[in-house]
Motif scaffolding. Structure first.
Motif, short mmCIF file in Angstrom:
data_model
loop_
_atom_site.label_atom_id
_atom_site.label_comp_id
_atom_site.label_asym_id
_atom_site.label_seq_id
_atom_site.Cartn_x
_atom_site.Cartn_y
_atom_site.Cartn_z
N LEU A 270 -8.78 -0.62 -9.10
CA LEU A 270 -7.44 -0.18 -10.00
C LEU A 270 -7.59 -0.97 -11.58
CD1 LEU A 270 -4.95 1.73 -10.28
CD2 LEU A 270 -3.74 -0.14 -8.96
N ASP B 207 -9.36 -2.33 -3.49
CA ASP B 207 -8.97 -1.31 -4.28
C ASP B 207 -8.00 -1.96 -5.53
OD1 ASP B 207 -9.83 0.56 -2.71
OD2 ASP B 207 -8.12 0.48 -1.28
N GLN B 208 -7.64 -2.76 -5.46
CA GLN B 208 -6.72 -3.53 -6.40
C GLN B 208 -7.73 -3.95 -7.68
OE1 GLN B 208 -3.49 -3.46 -6.66
NE2 GLN B 208 -3.37 -2.69 -4.75
N SER C 56 3.14 2.30 -5.62
CA SER C 56 1.64 1.74 -5.56
C SER C 56 0.81 2.64 -6.19
CB SER C 56 1.49 1.48 -3.93
OG SER C 56 0.13 1.06 -3.79
N ARG C 57 -0.39 2.19 -7.03
CA ARG C 57 -0.99 2.98 -7.37
C ARG C 57 -2.42 2.97 -6.81
NH1 ARG C 57 -2.07 1.91 -12.68
NH2 ARG C 57 -1.91 -0.35 -11.99
N ALA C 58 -2.57 1.99 -5.83
CA ALA C 58 -3.90 2.03 -5.26
C ALA C 58 -3.66 2.45 -3.85
CB ALA C 58 -4.18 0.48 -5.03
N ASP C 59 -5.08 2.80 -3.21
CA ASP C 59 -4.91 3.52 -1.68
C ASP C 59 -4.26 2.32 -0.90
OD1 ASP C 59 -5.95 5.83 -2.88
OD2 ASP C 59 -8.13 5.08 -2.41
N THR C 60 -5.07 1.08 -1.10
CA THR C 60 -4.45 -0.16 -0.06
C THR C 60 -4.27 -1.22 -0.75
OG1 THR C 60 -6.58 -0.99 0.38
CG2 THR C 60 -6.24 0.85 1.78
N ASN C 61 -3.80 -2.36 -0.28
CA ASN C 61 -3.58 -3.63 -0.87
C ASN C 61 -4.78 -4.53 -0.97
OD1 ASN C 61 -1.84 -5.22 -2.31
ND2 ASN C 61 -1.34 -6.49 -0.51
N PRO D 101 0.80 -1.31 0.08
CA PRO D 101 -0.22 0.09 0.05
C PRO D 101 0.82 1.14 -0.09
CG PRO D 101 0.00 -0.95 2.12
CD PRO D 101 0.74 -2.05 1.29
N SER D 102 2.05 1.24 0.53
CA SER D 102 2.90 2.38 0.59
C SER D 102 4.46 2.00 0.36
CB SER D 102 2.82 3.16 1.87
OG SER D 102 3.25 2.27 2.94
#
Length: 140
Positions: free
Chosen positions: A124, A120-121, A111-116, A101-102
């Motif tokens: 994306l 979110d993935q 990372s392009r998504a807010d979380t893993n 996530p970061s």
């Protein structure tokens, strides 16, 4: 996510009883454009914050959210074996990237998504498909 999705699918297919009386997890609606979706109860607005937190992580609340996030092809599977449903779900989950996530020290990927989270993935991935992107890290 795998277990919650399979359980929601089984409940919608009436293969197992609904395990909770606090929501009708077996309720569904079918939209002509987006397909079958599980109904999700809203959280009570007058409940204490601790109760809302507990309810928001429970199967009756999070299960339909996870199920509804699946592609229509998976949500609309009906009258098939549990093994076939699991096979299709496994194939779909293999396409979801596993990105941290970061940025991690020493790790150069972005990372392009807010979380893993799978939600979110998957969002994306869906967005990338709409823009016909490769899904890879941005080039600098």
């Amino acid at each position: 996510m795998h277990i919650a999705n399979v359980l929601c699918w089984k409940i919608l297919e009436n293969l197992v009883p609904n395990p909770t009386a606090i929501s009708d997890l077996s309720a569904q609606h079918i939209n002509p454009r987006t397909g079958r979706k599980a109904r999700r109860r809203t959280l009570p607005s007058d409940a204490p914050a601790r109760i809302k937190t507990l309810l928001s992580t429970s199967l009756p609340h999070i299960g339909p959210k996870l199920f509804n996030n699946l592609p229509g092809k998976l949500r609309n599977l009906t009258e098939c074996s549990v093994e076939k449903c699991k096979h299709h779900l496994d194939n779909y989950l293999q396409t979801i990237p596993d990105e941290p996530p970061s940025p991690v020290p020493g790790y150069t990927s972005v990372s392009r998504a807010d979380t893993n989270s799978i939600s979110d993935q998957a969002n994306l991935q869906h967005r990338d498909a709409g823009f016909r992107c490769s899904g890879g890290a941005p080039r600098l």
